[in-house]
Write an enzyme that holds these catalytic residues in place. Structure first.
Site, PDB file in Angstrom:
ATOM      1  N   LYS A  40       0.871  -1.173   0.000  1.00 33.02           N
ATOM      2  CA  LYS A  40       0.000   0.000   0.000  1.00 33.02           C
ATOM      3  C   LYS A  40       0.908   1.223   0.000  1.00 33.02           C
ATOM      4  CE  LYS A  40      -4.115   1.706   2.365  1.00 33.02           C
ATOM      5  NZ  LYS A  40      -4.897   2.080   1.189  1.00 33.02           N
TER       6      LYS A  40
HETATM    7  N1  PMP Z   1      -7.672  -1.683  -2.853  1.00 30.81           N
HETATM    8  C1  PMP Z   1      -7.059  -0.501  -2.725  1.00 30.81           C
HETATM    9  C2  PMP Z   1      -6.274   0.027  -3.858  1.00 30.81           C
HETATM   10  C3  PMP Z   1      -7.159   0.212  -1.521  1.00 30.81           C
HETATM   11  O1  PMP Z   1      -6.552   1.384  -1.387  1.00 30.81           O
HETATM   12  C4  PMP Z   1      -7.926  -0.312  -0.467  1.00 30.81           C
HETATM   13  C5  PMP Z   1      -8.062   0.460   0.814  1.00 30.81           C
HETATM   14  N2  PMP Z   1      -7.015   0.192   1.703  1.00 30.81           N
HETATM   15  C6  PMP Z   1      -8.557  -1.544  -0.651  1.00 30.81           C
HETATM   16  C7  PMP Z   1      -8.404  -2.203  -1.861  1.00 30.81           C
HETATM   17  C8  PMP Z   1      -9.352  -2.166   0.442  1.00 30.81           C
HETATM   18  O2  PMP Z   1      -8.517  -2.588   1.475  1.00 30.81           O
HETATM   19  P1  PMP Z   1      -8.993  -2.665   2.987  1.00 30.81           P
HETATM   20  O3  PMP Z   1     -10.253  -3.427   2.980  1.00 30.81           O
HETATM   21  O4  PMP Z   1      -7.894  -3.353   3.671  1.00 30.81           O
HETATM   22  O5  PMP Z   1      -9.191  -1.259   3.430  1.00 30.81           O
END
Ligand code: PMP
Length: 308
Positions: free
Chosen positions: A159
């Protein structure tokens, strides 16, 4: 919507006043995008405020940093404790939490290895990302003309801040075209994810979401949560590749994400999905998700870290 300021931000080991949490304009990460972050939520529960899946988020933060060869200069336990304290000192009952690890001022150029690693955590009240109406009534999405990162170009498993240039391009394109959000395909044409959300399809009572082996989407913690909840509700979930028309022909489509939560998708590229309203399974999972994050389901209490 502007960020709602709170009192304190945790920066490099101490709490500073919100307005003093500043960085130099020559901060390395500002120029080259070498940073990693998390998005976490805390919710009000019957036993006080609790952070949802905090350990999973902190683990992913360290994994993201590891992929970029960034050594976080704190132990995981310190960041877990700092997050809980931050919510407490800001007297927040429910909030969004943003930890970020980035490279500071000191050296310029593309070798990041000599840069100081900085860590900050902020928290503020933030309503559901795609809006209350979207959450309740569903949204309209568009397949983006932008393709999602390939793992050997940009590591989607991290991320990392730089990856969000791709997300922002897709988001702006979708908004300017009058849609609520974009769905990105990878370069082979398989469905990857939203700009900040994972995607699920429901067809004939079975849930489908792209596999991690696609390598182009973030492994979502909400996605993982929904898979567990769906299985526990007796629903089958398959991690499988999806193509654009799978979305058009689905009974239901929905997004998951910490910021977005669980959002029904009513149409894709102006093709109505199902009957064009939030689907039954989507609604049931959304309802269960909110019960779980709000501490109303004892079975999933291990996912909650109480602020005090
Ligand atoms: N994909 C992307 C590109 C994101 O930025 C996020 C948000 N963190 C998600 C998916 C969903 O991840 P999560 O459920 O862990 O927030």
């Amino acid at each position: 919507m502007p960020i709602e300021a709170t009192k304190k931000i945790w920066m490099d080991g101490e709490f500073v006043n919100w307005e003093d949490a500043k960085v130099h304009v020559l901060t390395h990460s500002l120029h080259y995008g070498m940073g990693v972050f998390e998005g976490i939520r805390a919710y009000q529960t019957p036993s006080g405020t609790a952070v949802f899946r905090l350990v999973d988020h902190i683990n992913r933060l360290y994994d993201s940093a590891h992929i970029l060869s960034i050594k976080v200069p704190f132990e995981k336990e310190q960041l877990i404790k700092a997050t809980l304290e931050l919510v407490k000192v800001n007297e927040l009952t429910s909030c969004y939490i943003r930890p970020i690890v980035f490279l500071g001022y000191g050296e310029m150029g593309l070798n990041p290895l000599n840069c100081e690693v900085k860590v900050a955590i902020a928290a503020w009240p933030w309503g559901t990302y795609l809006g209350e109406s979207g959450l309740n009534n569903g949204i309209r999405v568009k397949i983006s003309s932008w393709r999602r990162h390939e793992p050997n170009i940009m590591p989607g498993a991290s991320k990392a801040t730089a990856l969000y240039l791709n997300s922002a391009l897709a988001k702006v394109e979708a908004l300017k075209a009058g849609y609520d959000e974009a769905v990105l395909l990878n370069s082979q044409g398989y469905v990857s994810e939203g700009t900040g959300e994972n995607i699920f399809v429901v067809k004939d009572g079975v849930l489908y979401t792209p596999p991690s082996s696609l390598g182009t989407a973030l492994e979502g913690i909400t996605q993982k949560t929904i898979i567990t909840l769906a299985n526990d509700m007796g629903l089958n979930v398959e991690r499988t590749t999806l193509i654009r028309t799978d979305l058009y022909l689905a009974d239901e489509v929905f997004f998951t994400g910490t910021a977005a939560e669980v959002v029904p998708i009513n149409s894709v590229d102006d093709r109505q999905v199902g009957d064009g309203k939030p689907g039954r399974i989507t609604k049931a999972l959304q309802e269960m998700y909110f019960k779980v994050v709000k501490g109303q389901e004892d079975k999933y209490k291990d996912w909650l870290d109480y602020v005090s």
